[in-house]
Design an enzyme around this catalytic site. Structure first.
Site, mmCIF file in Angstrom:
data_model
loop_
_atom_site.group_PDB
_atom_site.id
_atom_site.type_symbol
_atom_site.label_atom_id
_atom_site.label_comp_id
_atom_site.label_asym_id
_atom_site.label_seq_id
_atom_site.Cartn_x
_atom_site.Cartn_y
_atom_site.Cartn_z
ATOM 1 N N TYR A 3 0.815 -1.214 0.000
ATOM 2 C CA TYR A 3 0.000 0.000 0.000
ATOM 3 C C TYR A 3 0.854 1.273 0.000
ATOM 4 O O TYR A 3 0.431 2.296 -0.537
ATOM 5 C CB TYR A 3 -1.010 -0.030 1.147
ATOM 6 C CG TYR A 3 -2.110 -1.038 0.881
ATOM 7 C CD1 TYR A 3 -3.045 -0.814 -0.125
ATOM 8 C CD2 TYR A 3 -2.174 -2.242 1.581
ATOM 9 C CE1 TYR A 3 -4.039 -1.746 -0.405
ATOM 10 C CE2 TYR A 3 -3.162 -3.182 1.310
ATOM 11 C CZ TYR A 3 -4.096 -2.931 0.318
ATOM 12 O OH TYR A 3 -5.059 -3.855 0.035
ATOM 13 N N GLY A 63 -7.752 -8.951 -2.485
ATOM 14 C CA GLY A 63 -7.147 -7.979 -1.577
ATOM 15 C C GLY A 63 -8.102 -7.330 -0.606
ATOM 16 O O GLY A 63 -8.973 -7.981 -0.042
ATOM 17 N N SER A 64 -7.927 -6.025 -0.470
ATOM 18 C CA SER A 64 -8.544 -5.293 0.644
ATOM 19 C C SER A 64 -10.063 -5.353 0.690
ATOM 20 O O SER A 64 -10.747 -5.196 -0.317
ATOM 21 C CB SER A 64 -8.130 -3.833 0.576
ATOM 22 O OG SER A 64 -8.835 -3.113 1.562
ATOM 23 N N SER A 65 -10.550 -5.502 1.918
ATOM 24 C CA SER A 65 -11.993 -5.486 2.165
ATOM 25 C C SER A 65 -12.585 -4.103 1.925
ATOM 26 O O SER A 65 -13.778 -3.963 1.688
ATOM 27 C CB SER A 65 -12.258 -5.919 3.600
ATOM 28 O OG SER A 65 -11.648 -5.019 4.512
ATOM 29 N N VAL A 66 -11.732 -3.070 1.997
ATOM 30 C CA VAL A 66 -12.206 -1.693 1.836
ATOM 31 C C VAL A 66 -12.396 -1.341 0.356
ATOM 32 O O VAL A 66 -12.951 -0.307 0.015
ATOM 33 C CB VAL A 66 -11.229 -0.696 2.511
ATOM 34 C CG1 VAL A 66 -11.804 0.698 2.551
ATOM 35 C CG2 VAL A 66 -10.922 -1.136 3.923
#
Lengths: 384, 120
Positions: A361, B59-62
């Protein structure tokens, strides 16, 4: 997916707009995962708390939702954007703070437990084995399934939110069958937490649901968390088991070459302008361990340590927080390395970290270069 | 050609097809709809008004909030279609009301980037 008469009424809006939204989300997820019904869940952990990630649209959505919605089960929340105790040091603009405050208020109104942590499994007692929970925040979902012996799918921010409001989740995927369909043989010698992070990132790419890992005996907390976080970053896999005798049909090796490939994808700098530790946030065990490693030493660069507030308070009363600060560390709570608005291109070009998730990220969202090293090397190279 | 409808809707438009999974958080700029991950095969392209076809979400839950945001910011695709729909894409599209389909495997393979297609 079959709904009960009451669930059907909620979906049709007879019990208000917030429940209708929640059931619309659960229905879509149920269809996508071939669920036949909804089952009760006993704990929800929601992501989508940091203004940096959800933006204006997310902030407005939560403000509207919180007018009527109430959480039905224990609902813990992910980190937000900053630590209010030190926010003035980081030059965030007024708009960010206002919007973040609005998000905090919305979750408070709906009845959150104010954990602001991506490691709820290290703060709260875990329910008994096989309890159905609903964890967004991928590292927490994988940890809950793999080490906590709980049952959750790798929930999304909205599916966990819908579960928090309804107390239910579609019965599908890992909730139903979590046997591994792939086995990865760990061939790298003398692994540290960075190696397990690289393994997790690889595993997330090649496995899609549940994976067995052979050639690994026991993992300490740091390695476990590193593995869970990186696996959640690269893929959709939601569980691992350490098993040398898996009968999974597909088998692949993770060797030096595969490890180097992942490393080269994420490591873009030979050194960092700043050090961050904690993605996932550090727990008490890691803080005390780090305090011991830093005895008589001090960081030559700025070093940010992210940990939950509950852990920082414990570490402070036990004396470890003071020791870390004496060694030059800055302790930050309620926020995390991952998607932090506190480390930007304005101030630094590159970051040193031992977190694969953090690296991904930093690179993609913060636009920074990353220097990846295990903690032992970070302490060796960056302190005197 | 659709195996399953996850979020209803009727669309006609130009296909933007990726061979790589998408982590919506960190891959897509929620204000512009542009693909910002340099390692992604759609790097530099915008998903706005396309029929976005990709294997699955990762990937990200967001990432679900990113999907909701691109709709709110009027830069969303007309529809999405996948081989496999994960929870992030399903819930994001459900809330944002972006039509979402699972395609038959052979149809998925046949559709090419730039094709004009109708779904729903």
């Amino acid at each position: 997916m079959e709904l009960t008469r009451e669930e059907e009424k909620s979906l049709n809006g007879e019990h208000g707009e917030s429940l209708q939204i929640a059931y619309r989300i659960l229905s879509a997820v149920g269809e996508a995962t071939d669920a036949e019904r909804l089952v009760p869940i006993h704990w929800a952990h929601v992501s989508g708390v940091n203004y940096n990630t959800i933006g204006d649209a997310g902030e407005e959505f939560l403000a509207n939702l919180s007018k009527n919605a109430k959480f039905k089960v224990l609902t813990t929340v992910n980190p937000m954007g900053y630590d209010k105790d030190s926010v003035e040091k980081f030059g965030l603009d007024e708009n960010f703070i206002q919007k973040q405050e609005s998000i905090r208020k919305s979750y408070t109104k709906m009845g959150m437990t104010a954990s602001f942590s991506c490691i709820p499994y290290e703060i709260y007692d875990l329910p008994r084995e096989d309890t159905q929970v609903s964890f967004a925040e991928s590292n927490a979902a994988i940890y809950a399934n793999s080490i906590g012996h709980l049952k959750t799918n790798k929930e999304s921010a909205f599916s966990a939110l819908a579960s928090a409001i309804t107390g239910k989740s579609p019965y599908s995927d890992l909730r139903k069958d979590d046997s591994p369909n792939m086995s990865i043989s760990m061939k790298v010698q003398d692994p540290n937490e960075l190696t397990f992070g690289l393994l997790g990132y690889f595993a997330g790419k090649v496995a899609d649901k549940s994976v067995a890992i052979s050639g690994v005996k026991n993992l300490d907390k740091r390695c476990n968390k590193s593995l869970c976080a990186s696996m959640g970053t690269s893929g959709s896999c939601g569980k691992f088991v350490l098993d040398d005798n898996s009968n999974a049909s597909e088998k692949v090796d993770f060797d030096e070459k595969e490890m180097q490939n992942v490393f080269d994808e994420l490591n873009t700098a030979d050194s960092g302008d700043l050090i961050t530790l904690g993605s996932p946030q550090l727990g008490l065990e890691e803080m005390t361990d780090l305090a011991a490693m830093l005895k008589g030493r001090s960081f030559k660069k700025r070093c940010l340590i992210f940990c939950p507030r509950a852990i920082q308070e414990q570490a402070r009363s036990l004396g470890y927080a003071g020791q870390l600060e004496s060694a030059g560390c800055e302790l930050l709570s309620d926020c995390c390395t991952c998607l932090t608005p506190l480390v930007t291109k304005k101030d630094v070009d590159s970051v040193t970290t031992n977190s694969i998730k953090g690296a991904y990220y930093f690179k993609n969202s913060n636009g920074l270069d990353v220097n990846l090293k295990p903690l032992s090397e970070i302490v060796g190279d960056e302190t005197s | 050609m659709t195996q399953k409808i996850i979020v209803q809707g009727k669309v006609t438009g130009k296909v933007l097809k990726s061979n790589q999974p998408i982590n919506f958080l960190g891959t897509i700029d929620k204000k512009t709809g542009e693909i910002i991950d340099k390692k992604h095969d759609l790097y530099g392209k915008t998903i706005k008004d396309s029929i976005l076809i990709f294997p699955n979400g990762i990937g990200s839950s967001v990432g679900a909030y990113t999907i909701y945001s691109i709709k709110s910011n009027n830069v969303s695709p007309l529809a999405m279609a996948c081989q496999k729909v994960d929870l992030t894409v399903a819930s994001g599209c459900a809330l944002a009301n972006i039509p979402l389909f699972i395609l038959e495997p052979d149809e998925y393979d046949k559709i090419k980037d730039g094709d004009e297609i109708s779904l729903g």
